[in-house]
Design a protein around this motif. Structure first.
Motif, PDB file in Angstrom:
ATOM      1  N   ARG A   1       1.853  16.678 -12.006  1.00 26.91           N
ATOM      2  CA  ARG A   1       1.635  17.385 -13.283  1.00 26.91           C
ATOM      3  C   ARG A   1       2.754  17.131 -14.301  1.00 26.91           C
ATOM      4  NH1 ARG A   1      -2.644  20.797 -12.397  1.00 26.91           N
ATOM      5  NH2 ARG A   1      -3.018  21.348 -10.233  1.00 26.91           N
ATOM      6  N   ARG A   2       3.650  16.239 -14.030  1.00 27.32           N
ATOM      7  CA  ARG A   2       4.685  15.896 -15.009  1.00 27.32           C
ATOM      8  C   ARG A   2       4.244  14.664 -15.797  1.00 27.32           C
ATOM      9  NH1 ARG A   2      10.556  16.081 -12.180  1.00 27.32           N
ATOM     10  NH2 ARG A   2      11.195  16.077 -14.361  1.00 27.32           N
ATOM     11  N   ARG A   3       4.658  14.628 -17.048  1.00 29.79           N
ATOM     12  CA  ARG A   3       4.334  13.495 -17.911  1.00 29.79           C
ATOM     13  C   ARG A   3       5.533  12.545 -17.918  1.00 29.79           C
ATOM     14  NH1 ARG A   3       2.306  15.474 -23.544  1.00 29.79           N
ATOM     15  NH2 ARG A   3       3.678  17.248 -23.163  1.00 29.79           N
ATOM     16  N   VAL A   4       5.456  11.541 -17.056  1.00 30.68           N
ATOM     17  CA  VAL A   4       6.559  10.608 -16.849  1.00 30.68           C
ATOM     18  C   VAL A   4       6.028   9.182 -16.984  1.00 30.68           C
ATOM     19  CG1 VAL A   4       8.232   9.733 -15.158  1.00 30.68           C
ATOM     20  CG2 VAL A   4       7.843  12.193 -15.355  1.00 30.68           C
ATOM     21  N   LEU A   5       6.819   8.329 -17.625  1.00 29.33           N
ATOM     22  CA  LEU A   5       6.538   6.900 -17.675  1.00 29.33           C
ATOM     23  C   LEU A   5       7.317   6.223 -16.558  1.00 29.33           C
ATOM     24  CD1 LEU A   5       5.431   4.302 -19.037  1.00 29.33           C
ATOM     25  CD2 LEU A   5       7.518   4.294 -20.430  1.00 29.33           C
ATOM     26  N   VAL A   6       6.642   5.404 -15.777  1.00 36.80           N
ATOM     27  CA  VAL A   6       7.287   4.653 -14.700  1.00 36.80           C
ATOM     28  C   VAL A   6       7.185   3.167 -15.054  1.00 36.80           C
ATOM     29  CG1 VAL A   6       7.330   4.160 -12.232  1.00 36.80           C
ATOM     30  CG2 VAL A   6       6.610   6.425 -13.038  1.00 36.80           C
ATOM     31  N   LEU A   7       8.319   2.533 -15.351  1.00 38.94           N
ATOM     32  CA  LEU A   7       8.352   1.122 -15.729  1.00 38.94           C
ATOM     33  C   LEU A   7       8.866   0.318 -14.533  1.00 38.94           C
ATOM     34  CD1 LEU A   7       8.129  -1.268 -17.577  1.00 38.94           C
ATOM     35  CD2 LEU A   7      10.193  -0.516 -18.796  1.00 38.94           C
ATOM     36  N   LEU A   8       7.985  -0.490 -13.957  1.00 44.18           N
ATOM     37  CA  LEU A   8       8.300  -1.309 -12.778  1.00 44.18           C
ATOM     38  C   LEU A   8       8.396  -2.758 -13.244  1.00 44.18           C
ATOM     39  CD1 LEU A   8       5.740   0.325 -10.294  1.00 44.18           C
ATOM     40  CD2 LEU A   8       8.137   0.975 -10.704  1.00 44.18           C
ATOM     41  N   ASP A   9       9.607  -3.249 -13.349  1.00 46.22           N
ATOM     42  CA  ASP A   9       9.864  -4.559 -13.951  1.00 46.22           C
ATOM     43  C   ASP A   9       9.982  -5.630 -12.860  1.00 46.22           C
ATOM     44  OD1 ASP A   9      10.307  -6.250 -16.061  1.00 46.22           O
ATOM     45  OD2 ASP A   9      12.402  -5.680 -16.369  1.00 46.22           O
ATOM     46  N   ASN A  10       9.443  -6.805 -13.145  1.00 44.92           N
ATOM     47  CA  ASN A  10       9.588  -7.962 -12.259  1.00 44.92           C
ATOM     48  C   ASN A  10       9.033  -7.709 -10.859  1.00 44.92           C
ATOM     49  OD1 ASN A  10      10.833  -9.872 -14.014  1.00 44.92           O
ATOM     50  ND2 ASN A  10      12.746  -8.721 -13.856  1.00 44.92           N
ATOM     51  N   ALA A  11       7.809  -7.248 -10.787  1.00 43.74           N
ATOM     52  CA  ALA A  11       7.153  -7.040  -9.493  1.00 43.74           C
ATOM     53  C   ALA A  11       6.535  -8.352  -9.025  1.00 43.74           C
ATOM     54  CB  ALA A  11       6.083  -5.967  -9.608  1.00 43.74           C
ATOM     55  N   ALA A  12       6.664  -8.617  -7.725  1.00 44.92           N
ATOM     56  CA  ALA A  12       6.118  -9.865  -7.187  1.00 44.92           C
ATOM     57  C   ALA A  12       4.774  -9.673  -6.518  1.00 44.92           C
ATOM     58  CB  ALA A  12       7.104 -10.468  -6.188  1.00 44.92           C
ATOM     59  N   SER A  13       4.488  -8.452  -6.032  1.00 49.86           N
ATOM     60  CA  SER A  13       3.265  -8.268  -5.265  1.00 49.86           C
ATOM     61  C   SER A  13       2.780  -6.834  -5.393  1.00 49.86           C
ATOM     62  CB  SER A  13       3.511  -8.583  -3.786  1.00 49.86           C
ATOM     63  OG  SER A  13       4.386  -7.627  -3.218  1.00 49.86           O
ATOM     64  N   VAL A  14       1.530  -6.633  -5.013  1.00 47.55           N
ATOM     65  CA  VAL A  14       0.962  -5.287  -5.006  1.00 47.55           C
ATOM     66  C   VAL A  14       1.689  -4.410  -3.993  1.00 47.55           C
ATOM     67  CG1 VAL A  14      -1.125  -3.945  -4.585  1.00 47.55           C
ATOM     68  CG2 VAL A  14      -1.284  -6.135  -5.770  1.00 47.55           C
ATOM     69  N   ASP A  15       2.079  -4.998  -2.855  1.00 48.03           N
ATOM     70  CA  ASP A  15       2.771  -4.213  -1.821  1.00 48.03           C
ATOM     71  C   ASP A  15       4.090  -3.658  -2.324  1.00 48.03           C
ATOM     72  OD1 ASP A  15       0.744  -4.623  -0.025  1.00 48.03           O
ATOM     73  OD2 ASP A  15       1.689  -6.370   0.923  1.00 48.03           O
ATOM     74  N   GLN A  16       4.732  -4.360  -3.241  1.00 55.79           N
ATOM     75  CA  GLN A  16       5.990  -3.895  -3.797  1.00 55.79           C
ATOM     76  C   GLN A  16       5.773  -2.729  -4.764  1.00 55.79           C
ATOM     77  OE1 GLN A  16       8.192  -6.849  -6.018  1.00 55.79           O
ATOM     78  NE2 GLN A  16      10.175  -6.122  -5.280  1.00 55.79           N
ATOM     79  N   VAL A  17       4.586  -2.660  -5.348  1.00 52.07           N
ATOM     80  CA  VAL A  17       4.279  -1.669  -6.377  1.00 52.07           C
ATOM     81  C   VAL A  17       3.592  -0.427  -5.811  1.00 52.07           C
ATOM     82  CG1 VAL A  17       2.833  -1.257  -8.418  1.00 52.07           C
ATOM     83  CG2 VAL A  17       4.168  -3.353  -8.233  1.00 52.07           C
ATOM     84  N   ARG A  18       2.681  -0.628  -4.860  1.00 51.19           N
ATOM     85  CA  ARG A  18       1.787   0.459  -4.440  1.00 51.19           C
ATOM     86  C   ARG A  18       2.530   1.744  -4.055  1.00 51.19           C
ATOM     87  NH1 ARG A  18      -1.256  -2.205  -0.962  1.00 51.19           N
ATOM     88  NH2 ARG A  18      -2.857  -2.690  -2.515  1.00 51.19           N
ATOM     89  N   PRO A  19       3.609   1.694  -3.248  1.00 53.38           N
ATOM     90  CA  PRO A  19       4.280   2.959  -2.888  1.00 53.38           C
ATOM     91  C   PRO A  19       4.920   3.681  -4.070  1.00 53.38           C
ATOM     92  CG  PRO A  19       4.883   1.190  -1.365  1.00 53.38           C
ATOM     93  CD  PRO A  19       4.190   0.548  -2.525  1.00 53.38           C
ATOM     94  N   LEU A  20       5.097   2.979  -5.198  1.00 54.38           N
ATOM     95  CA  LEU A  20       5.770   3.565  -6.355  1.00 54.38           C
ATOM     96  C   LEU A  20       4.792   4.170  -7.358  1.00 54.38           C
ATOM     97  CD1 LEU A  20       8.352   0.679  -6.954  1.00 54.38           C
ATOM     98  CD2 LEU A  20       8.568   2.669  -5.477  1.00 54.38           C
ATOM     99  N   LEU A  21       3.512   4.193  -7.012  1.00 49.07           N
ATOM    100  CA  LEU A  21       2.519   4.747  -7.933  1.00 49.07           C
ATOM    101  C   LEU A  21       2.483   6.262  -7.800  1.00 49.07           C
ATOM    102  CD1 LEU A  21      -0.433   2.244  -7.389  1.00 49.07           C
ATOM    103  CD2 LEU A  21       1.290   2.232  -9.208  1.00 49.07           C
ATOM    104  N   PRO A  22       2.594   7.004  -8.910  1.00 45.24           N
ATOM    105  CA  PRO A  22       2.419   8.458  -8.850  1.00 45.24           C
ATOM    106  C   PRO A  22       0.987   8.798  -8.466  1.00 45.24           C
ATOM    107  CG  PRO A  22       3.387   7.748 -10.948  1.00 45.24           C
ATOM    108  CD  PRO A  22       2.857   6.535 -10.273  1.00 45.24           C
TER     109      PRO A  22
END
Length: 969
Positions: free
Chosen positions: A377-398
Motif C-alpha cells: 500500500r505504499r507508493r514507491v518507485l523501484v528503479l532496477l538498473d542494468n538487469a541481465a535476466s528475469v531471475d535477477q528481477v523477479r524477487p525484487l518486484l513489489p
C-alpha cells in the motif's frame, strides 16, 4: 494425567506439561474436526467429506479408523488394550471427543466470552484473548477455510473490538488502541473497528494520528470498494472535528507514518537532450496502472544507448508521484564477475525501508516476502538498473499495485512481459536531429557552424549518447582546430585501426573509445586501464592512488582528466565508470599485461580497515590478526567518527575486493580482511555482508589448508548466526571450530570457540552446560595470559550464575571481569560488567545500589557507539524506578530503551524491555497493557529462542491470570 488441547494457533496437546505427539497432518486434522464439533459426535461421512471432499479414496473409512486408533493410543496411553475408549468413543456412525470444555482452548475461549457478555466485565475478555496464540490450526492449512474456523476468527475479532470499547470506556486508552489496531490489521475495511481506533487515538491525545487513520481508511474504501465511509466512521470523524471547533484549534494536518522514505535515485544527467517521444511513452506505460497488479516498465536497448539516463530523467520528473520513496539499485547484470544477486539487492532495499540488520532473513524468499510486506500500500518507485535476466528481477518486484517498477536492460526480458504483464520500451540510438542537438549543446558553435561535419561525427559515434559525449570533449580539446579536421582525424584513426563502420553500435563506439583513450597522457591512460580491474562500483582518490601506486595529488589530476573526457563519472568525491568503459579498460589492461588487482590497493584497504578498527575497538586489537608492516601507508583517520564513516563508505568495495581475491588471488587477503572487519560488521548489523564475506574467506582458508584461520572464521560465522537467532547453524559452526582448534593445538582459538558456545547455551537456557564451558574458557585464558579472553569469559560466566540464582558467585565473576577490562582499557567491556552487577544487586533486593551501577554503566555507554549498552542500562534504571514508585520516569526510560533496541534491531533487548514494560504496567494497575507487553515479549523471545525472557513473559502472564500485580524482583 490431565489432557489439554490447543487449537488457537498451531495444534498442540499435553498430558499435564508433557507434549503429546499427535502424528501426521491427516491424523491431526481428524482430531481438529472432532474439536470443532464442540463435544458433538461427528459421523464418518462428515469426516470423509471434510478431508477429501468429492473424491475420497476407496480406503477412506479404513484410513479414518486407523487415524482414530492411533489418536486413542497417544491420548490414552494408560488404556488397557481392546477396552472401550473414554476419550474417543465410537458413537452412532462416527466418533465423539469427550474432554472437559476448560481443557480445550477454543471451548474455554467461548466460555469466557459468554461470561464477559453476561457480566460486562473486562477481565474475562482479556483472559479469553490471552488464549489466542495465532490463527486457529495454523499448522493445518486443510482446515483454514473450514466454516467453523472462519467463525472462530470472526469471534476473535469481535472480542477484540469489545475489549477495545470496554477499555476506552474505562479510560485505558493504551490498551484500547492496541485492541483496535489488531482488529483493523486483520480487516482494514472494518469500519466499526476503524471508528473505534479513531476514538481511542483521540482520547489518548494523538489527534493527528486519529485524523490520519480516518483519511487512510476513507481512501482505501474509495479505492477498493468504491464507497464512502459509513455512519459510524463518519460519526467518529465528526467528533474529531467538533472537538477541534470547541477548542478553536484547527484539525492537525494528515502526516505520513514515521517510516523511512528512501530517496535513492542517482543524480540526473546534465545536458540531457531529446527523447521527448520516449518520455511520453514512459508516461503512458506507467500512467494507467492495473488495480490488481504492480506496474512494470522495461526500457531495453543496446549498451551505451542511454537507458539509465532516460530512466533516471523520467524518475526525477515523476518523483512527486511516489511520496513514499524511490528505491534504486544497479544490478550490474553484465559484469562478468560480480553481478548483484537478488538476495543482496533485497538486503539493501530492506535496510533502506528501515529493517535493522539483525532482523534480516537469511533466505532469499523470506527477504522477498518481507520486502513485499513493507511496500504494501505504499507508493514507491523501484528503479532496477542494468538487469541481465528475469531471475535477477523477479524477487525484487513489489506485490502492491500502488508501486511502479522501472527496469533497464540490454535484453528485452520477455519473461517479464509474458508472466508479469510488463510493458516494454525499446530504446534506439538518438534521432539524427537529437544527436546533433546533443553535440551542439556539448561542443558549442563548432557544431552549428559546420552541420555536415557534425552529421559525420554523429555517424562515427553511432548516435550513441555515451560516445557523443566523449567525442564532444575531444572537439573541445582540439580547439581551435575545425570540426571538419577533427572528424577527418577520427576517420583516419579508424582506417589505421583497420576498422570500418559495420552498423554495429558496439564496433563503432569502440573506435570512439580508442580515439579518446589515445589522446590521454600516459599516466592518466594507465589509471584508466587499472580502474577497469576494480570490482567495486565507485572509488575515492585515496584508493585510486593506491591502485596506481602514485600520490593522491597525481591520482586526482588523472581522475580530473578522465572525468573531463567522460571516461569516468564523478559523484561527490567518488568516481565510477560506465560498464562499457569498464569492459574496454579491462581489455586494454590485459593487453598491456596488467592483470588482477595490484597488491598496493589490497594493502591499502587492509591496513586502513585495521586502522579504523583500532580506533573503534581499541581493546580488541590483540584479538585481530596482525597486519604486516610492509606495504603502502593506510589512510590517516583522525578519530572514531572518521573511522566509522570510511568503513561505511567502503564496505561494498571491501567485500567486492575480497570476493575478487578468492577467485583470482591472493586468497589470504580475504581471510585477513574478514577477521579484521568482524566486530564492525556485527555491531553495525551488516549481517548479509558479514556472512557473505566470511563464507568466501572460509573457502579461501580451506583452499590454503589454513586450519587455524578456518577455525577463527567458523567462530565468526557462529557469532553471526547467534546474533540472528540461527542457533542450530551457530552450534554447528562453533563445534567445528572447537574440533579444528584441537587439531591445530591452539588453546586461544579453542577458548574463543568454547566461550561463544557457552554464550549460545546461555541464550537457550542451558545454564549448566554454559557454566561448564565458560569455566573452562576462564581457566585456559588465565593460563595462557589472554586477559581480554579471561575478562569476556568471566563476564559471561557471571551472567549465567546470575540466571542460576548464584548471586555471590555472579558478583565475584563480574567484579573480576570489570577489573581486568579496566586494566586493559576496554571501557565497553567494563561497562557491561558493571551493568550486570546492577542486575545482581537488584535481584538481591538492593535497588539503590543497583541504580548507581546502572547509571555508572549508562554514562560510559553514552560516550561510545554501543547503543545496545545504553538501552540495557535504561531498562535497568526503569525497573528501579518502578520499584521506587517513579512511574513517569520509568515510562520515559523504558520507552527510550525500547526505541533504541528497535532502531538497532536487537530483538533480545526488545523482548527484555517489553517484559519490563509489562511489569511496570501491572504494578500501576493496568493489567490489559501488561498482558499486551508480556505477549509481545513472549512472541519475540519465542521467535529468537531466548529462553530467559520467554520464561519471564510466561511468569508475568501467570501473575496476571492469578490477579497478582506486584513487581517481580
Amino acid at each position: 494425567m490431565t489432557l489439554r488441547i490447543q487449537v488457537l494457533g498451531p495444534m498442540r496437546a499435553w498430558h499435564d506439561d508433557e507434549p503429546i505427539p499427535l502424528g501426521p497432518p491427516a491424523q491431526r486434522t481428524v482430531l481438529g474436526l472432532l474439536v470443532l464439533a464442540g463435544g458433538q459426535p461427528v459421523g464418518l461421512a462428515g469426516l470423509i467429506d471434510a478431508i477429501w471432499g468429492d473424491e475420497p479414496p476407496a480406503s477412506a473409512v479404513n484410513v479414518i479408523q486407523t487415524h482414530v486408533k492411533r489418536l486413542r493410543r497417544v491420548l490414552e496411553p494408560a488404556r488397557a488394550p481392546h477396552s472401550r475408549s473414554e476419550l474417543l468413543p465410537y458413537l452412532g456412525d462416527g466418533y465423539h471427543l469427550v474432554v472437559p470444555a476448560d481443557r480445550i482452548d477454543i471451548l474455554r475461549f467461548r466460555q469466557l466470552l459468554h461470561r464477559a457478555a453476561a457480566s460486562r466485565e473486562v477481565e474475562p475478555l482479556s483472559e479469553a484473548l490471552a488464549l489466542w496464540q495465532g490463527q486457529p490450526f495454523a499448522d493445518l492449512p486443510q482446515l483454514a477455510g473450514h466454516p467453523k474456523v472462519r467463525s472462530i476468527v470472526a469471534e476473535h475479532r469481535a472480542a477484540l473490538a469489545r475489549l477495545g470499547a470496554a477499555l476506552l470506556a474505562a479510560g485505558q486508552t493504551g490498551g484500547a488502541i492496541t485492541a483496535f489496531e489488531e482488529v483493523t490489521a486483520a480487516d482494514p475495511l472494518d469500519e466499526a473497528g476503524q471508528a473505534g481506533l479513531v476514538r481511542a487515538l483521540a482520547a489518548a491525545g494523538r489527534r493527528a494520528q486519529a485524523f490520519e487513520t480516518f483519511h487512510t481508511v476513507r481512501r482505501r474504501l474509495a479505492d477498493e470498494l468504491g464507497v464512502d465511509p459509513g455512519t459510524e466512521l463518519t460519526a467518529a470523524h465528526r467528533e474529531l472535528l467538533d472537538a477541534d471547533a470547541r477548542t478553536s484549534t484547527p484539525a492537525p494536518p494528515v502526516v505520513a507514518a514515521a517510516r523511512p522514505v528512501p530517496a535513492e535515485l542517482p543524480a540526473d544527467v546534465p545536458g540531457f537532450t531529446g527523447r521527448a517521444h520516449e518520455m511520453s511513452r514512459l508516461d503512458r506505460l506507467t500512467g494507467t496502472p492495473d488495480t490488481s497488479t504492480v506496474m512494470i516498465a522495461v526500457v531495453s536497448g543496446t549498451a551505451g544507448v542511454g537507458k539509465t539516463a532516460l530512466a533516471t530523467r523520467w524518475a526525477h520528473r515523476n518523483r512527486d508521484r511516489f511520496p513514499d520513496g524511490q528505491l534504486y539499485v544497479d544490478l550490474r547484470g553484465y559484469d562478468p564477475e560480480q553481478p548483484v544477486s537478488p538476495d543482496a539487492a533485497l538486503a539493501r532495499f530492506l535496510r533502506s525501508l528501515g529493517l535493522p540488520g539483525e532482523q534480516m532473513p537469511a533466505d532469499v524468499d523470506e527477504r522477498a516476502a518481507l520486502y513485499r510486506s513493507l511496500l504494501d500500500r505504499r507508493r514507491v518507485l523501484v528503479l532496477l538498473d542494468n538487469a541481465a535476466s528475469v531471475d535477477q528481477v523477479r524477487p525484487l518486484l513489489p506485490g502492491t499495485p500502488s508501486c511502479v517498477v522501472l527496469v533497464t536492460s540490454r535484453d528485452s526480458l520477455p519473461g517479464l512481459i509474458v508472466r508479469h504483464g510488463a510493458r516494454r520500451l525499446d530504446l534506439d540510438v538518438l534521432r539524427p536531429d537529437d544527436a546533433l542537438a546533443l553535440l551542439g549543446r556539448l561542443a558549442g558553435d563548432s557544431v552549428t557552424g559546420d552541420p555536415e561535419a557534425a552529421e559525420e561525427l554523429a555517424a562515427h559515434c553511432a548516435r550513441l549518447p555515451l560516445a557523443l559525449r566523449i567525442a564532444a570533449e575531444l572537439v573541445h580539446r582540439r580547439a581551435p582546430a575545425t570540426l571538419a579536421s577533427v572528424v577527418g582525424e577520427l576517420a583516419d584513426h579508424r582506417g589505421r585501426l583497420g576498422l570500418l563502420s559495420t552498423g554495429d553500435p558496439h564496433s563503432d563506439i569502440g573506435v570512439v573509445f580508442s580515439w579518446s583513450y589515445r589522446d590521454l597522457p600516459a599516466g592518466a591512460a594507465r589509471t584508466f586501464r587499472l580502474l577497469g580491474h576494480h570490482p567495486g562500483t565507485e572509488m575515492d582518490a585515496h584508493a585510486v592512488a593506491a591502485l596506481t601506486g602514485g600520490t593522491e595529488t597525481r591520482a586526482r589530476s588523472h581522475l580530473g582528466l578522465l572525468t573531463a573526457s567522460h571516461l569516468v563519472q564523478r559523484t561527490g568525491d567518488r568516481y565510477g565508470m560506465h560498464d562499457l568503459l569498464r569492459a574496454y579498460a579491462r581489455d586494454l589492461a590485459v593487453r598491456c599485461g596488467e592483470i588482477g588487482l595490484p597488491q598496493p590497493l589490497l594493502d591499502f584497504y587492509l591496513r586502513t580497515a585495521a586502522t579504523a578498527m583500532d580506533l573503534l575497538f581499541p581493546a580488541e586489537r590483540d584479538r585481530r590478526p596482525g597486519i604486516p608492516a610492509t606495504g603502502g601507508p593506510a589512510l590517516p583517520l583522525p578519530d572514531s567518527g572518521a573511522a566509522l564513516a570510511w568503513l561505511d563508505a567502503e564496505r561494498a568495495n571491501l567485500v567486492a575486493t575480497a570476493v575478487h581475491a578468492v577467485a583470482h588471488g591472493p586468497e589470504g587477503y580475504a581471510v585477513r580482511l574478514a577477521q579484521v572487519l568482524l566486530r564492525y560488521l556485527e555491531s553495525g548489523g551488516h549481517y548479509p555482508d558479514a556472512v557473505a564475506l566470511h563464507g568466501h574467506a572460509l573457502r579461501a582458508a580451506e583452499r590454503l589448508e589454513d586450519r587455524h584461520a578456518a577455525a577463527q572464521l567458523r567462530i565468526n560465522l557462529g557469532v553471526l548466526h547467534v546474533q540472528q537467532a540461527r542457533y542450530d547453524e551457530a552450534g554447528a559452526e562453533l563445534q567445528r571450530a572447537v574440533d579444528l582448534a584441537l587439531e591445530v593445538g591452539d588453546s586461544l582459538v579453542r577458548v574463543r570457540a568454547l566461550g561463544n558456545l557457552g554464550h549460545l547455551y546461555q541464550w537457550q537456557g542451558r545454564y549448566a552446560e554454559a557454566a561448564r564451558f565458560l569455566g573452562e574458557v576462564v581457566a585456559v585464558a588465565r593460563h595462557s595470559g589472554d586477559r581480554a579472553g579471561e575478562a569476556r569469559g568471566l563476564g559471561n560466566l557471571g551472567q549465567v550464575r546470575l540466571r542460576q540464582g548464584r548471586h555471590p558467585d555472579a558478583a565475584h565473576d563480574l567484579r573480576a571481569s570489570a577489573a581486568i577490562c579496566h586494566d586493559i582499557g576496554d571501557a565497553v567491556g567494563e561497562a557491561y560488567a558493571v551493568l550486570h552487577l546492577g542486575h545482581v544487586e537488584l535481584s538481591s533486593g538492593r535497588s539503590v545500589e543497583a541504580a548507581a551501577l546502572y547509571e555508572q554503566a549508562r554514562l560510559v555507554f553514552s560516550g561510545t557507539t554501543e547503543l545496545a549498552g545504553t538501552a540495557y542500562a535504561l531498562d535497568g534504571l526503569g525497573g528501579v524506578d518502578v520499584l521506587l514508585g517513579e512511574h513517569r520516569r520509568a515510562a520515559d526510560r523504558l520507552g527510550e530503551a525500547l526505541e533504541l533496541f528497535r532502531r538497532i534491531g536487537e530483538r533480545a533487548g526488545e523482548a527484555r524491555v517489553s517484559n519490563s514494560l509489562g511489569d511496570a504496567a501491572a504494578s500501576t494497575g493496568r493489567p490489559a497493557d501488561a498482558r499486551e507487553h508480556h505477549l509481545s515479549a513472549l512472541r519475540i523471545a519465542g521467535e529468537i529462542g531466548y529462553r530467559y525472557e520467554q520464561s519471564r513473559a510466561e511468569q508475568g502472564l501467570a501473575r496476571l491470570s492469578a490477579g497478582r500485580h506486584e513487581m517481580p524482583v
